[in-house]
Design an enzyme around this catalytic site. Structure first.
Site, short mmCIF file in Angstrom:
data_model
loop_
_atom_site.label_atom_id
_atom_site.label_comp_id
_atom_site.label_asym_id
_atom_site.label_seq_id
_atom_site.Cartn_x
_atom_site.Cartn_y
_atom_site.Cartn_z
CG ASP A 18 -2.07 -0.96 1.32
OD1 ASP A 18 -2.32 -1.30 -0.04
OD2 ASP A 18 -2.78 -1.38 2.22
CG ASP A 130 -13.87 11.83 7.31
OD1 ASP A 130 -12.73 11.93 7.75
OD2 ASP A 130 -14.89 12.29 7.85
CG ASP A 300 -8.84 -5.05 4.29
OD1 ASP A 300 -10.22 -5.62 3.43
OD2 ASP A 300 -8.41 -4.59 3.73
#
Length: 345
Positions: A18, A130, A300
């Site tokens: 990531d 956000d 996740d």
């Protein structure tokens, strides 16, 4: 309560590094991204990866949906180490080395299939406020080969050792035959096979492989958007999330000894789950909206928390509570990262 032992939990998916950075609306517009979405990279996104790493504050984390979840399950359990096994494909390169190191640090027993054709996969998390827009460049993750890895005796032994299996829907784009082999093993041996709808595009464009695996799915996860898309694709003719959960629960099932459980999260709204014949709402942990740093990885994390309780054979309500706790920790931090230890009671 049984405690977890080594290799009790098995995960298989797309290991990605990531790369997350805060961007502006112009950046999203330039690459035609929605503020909150997850997509697979196309040619037009190639420059995005080069541009995002040049941004001032870039963070690298071991990622990929399934790998995140098993990592969080391991973090919640703490000891013993290597409760979770993970399979996926990486490249023989620098990013691959980082992934191996990060998996080891997280005490996950990762057995990667390593190849030279493609570099290790990456996922750009473009954060605005956000929201987070994820663009995955699967690269090596796309190269997983059942016959070159999963079918090897030493690897299949690790699959057989597990009691709970989790594979995110994303892996349907890579190796549906690997998923089916694992799912059938779980079903034939009355073990628990869990799957995730993962993203709207999975139900839209990979419906056929998804529905081939569905009869073997004991626990199905998803969020409200994914649930709505799935319902639309299957012609459920309802947008009521409880109704969708019920209809999904009642889809054909191979192992009739276990009734399917469907769990749909809805961000800050109640989590919806099928409990026996009923559909029950479970409120999430209250959080001050200002404390939310990054919702990337919340789904996740929820699954990871849930699985940590599941492998210890806790009741469904307890699994959901553990999921809510883990998600609540993750959204206060950048990326799918966590403090050294959970303070979960």
């Amino acid at each position: 309560m049984p405690t977890a032992s080594e290799n009790t939990l098995f995960g298989m998916g797309n290991p990605l590094l990531d790369i997350s950075a805060v961007v502006d609306k112009d950046f999203l517009d330039k690459f035609g991204l929605k503020p909150n979405d997850q997509i697979l990279a196309e040619d037009k996104h190639k420059a995005l990866f080069e541009e995002i790493v040049k941004r001032n504050k870039v963070e690298y984390h071991a990622g990929g949906s399934t790998q995140n979840s098993v990592k969080i399950a391991q973090w919640m359990i703490q000891k013993p180490h290597k409760v979770a096994t993970f399979f996926g494909c990486i490249g023989n390169d620098h990013f691959g080395e980082i992934l191996k190191k990060k998996a080891e640090e997280a005490h996950v027993d990762a057995h990667y299939y390593e190849q030279n054709e493609e570099p290790t996969g990456t996922c750009a998390a473009c954060i605005t406020g956000d929201n987070r827009s994820l663009v995955a460049n699967l690269a090596a993750a796309n190269c997983y080969k059942k016959e070159k890895h999963l079918d090897l005796d030493s690897n299949w032994e690790l699959v057989k050792k597990a009691k709970v299996y989790y594979i995110a829907g994303f892996f349907l784009t890579v190796s549906p035959e690997s998923i089916l082999k694992v799912a059938k093993h779980a079903s034939d041996n009355n073990k628990i096979f869990c799957m995730n709808l993962s993203a709207p595009f999975i139900s839209q464009f990979f419906k056929e492989p998804l529905m081939k695996v569905m009869p073997y799915v004991d626990i199905l996860f998803g969020n409200e958007t994914e649930a709505a898309t799935f319902a639309k694709e299957l012609g459920f003719e309802t947008d009521d999330i409880a109704e969708i959960a019920k209809k999904t629960q009642n889809l054909p099932k191979d192992n009739t000894k276990r009734q399917r459980v469907v769990v749909f999260t809805q961000g800050k709204d109640d989590t919806v789950a099928t409990v026996g014949e009923r559909v029950t709402m479970f409120p999430v942990v209250d959080i001050d909206q200002n404390a939310i740093v990054d919702t990337n990885g919340a789904g996740d994390a929820f699954v990871g928390g849930f699985l940590s309780a599941l492998v210890q054979e806790h009741k469904l309500e307890e699994c959901i509570r553990a999921g809510h706790y883990a998600a609540n920790v993750i959204i206060k931090r950048v990326g799918c990262t966590f403090p050294e230890k959970p303070d979960y009671q």
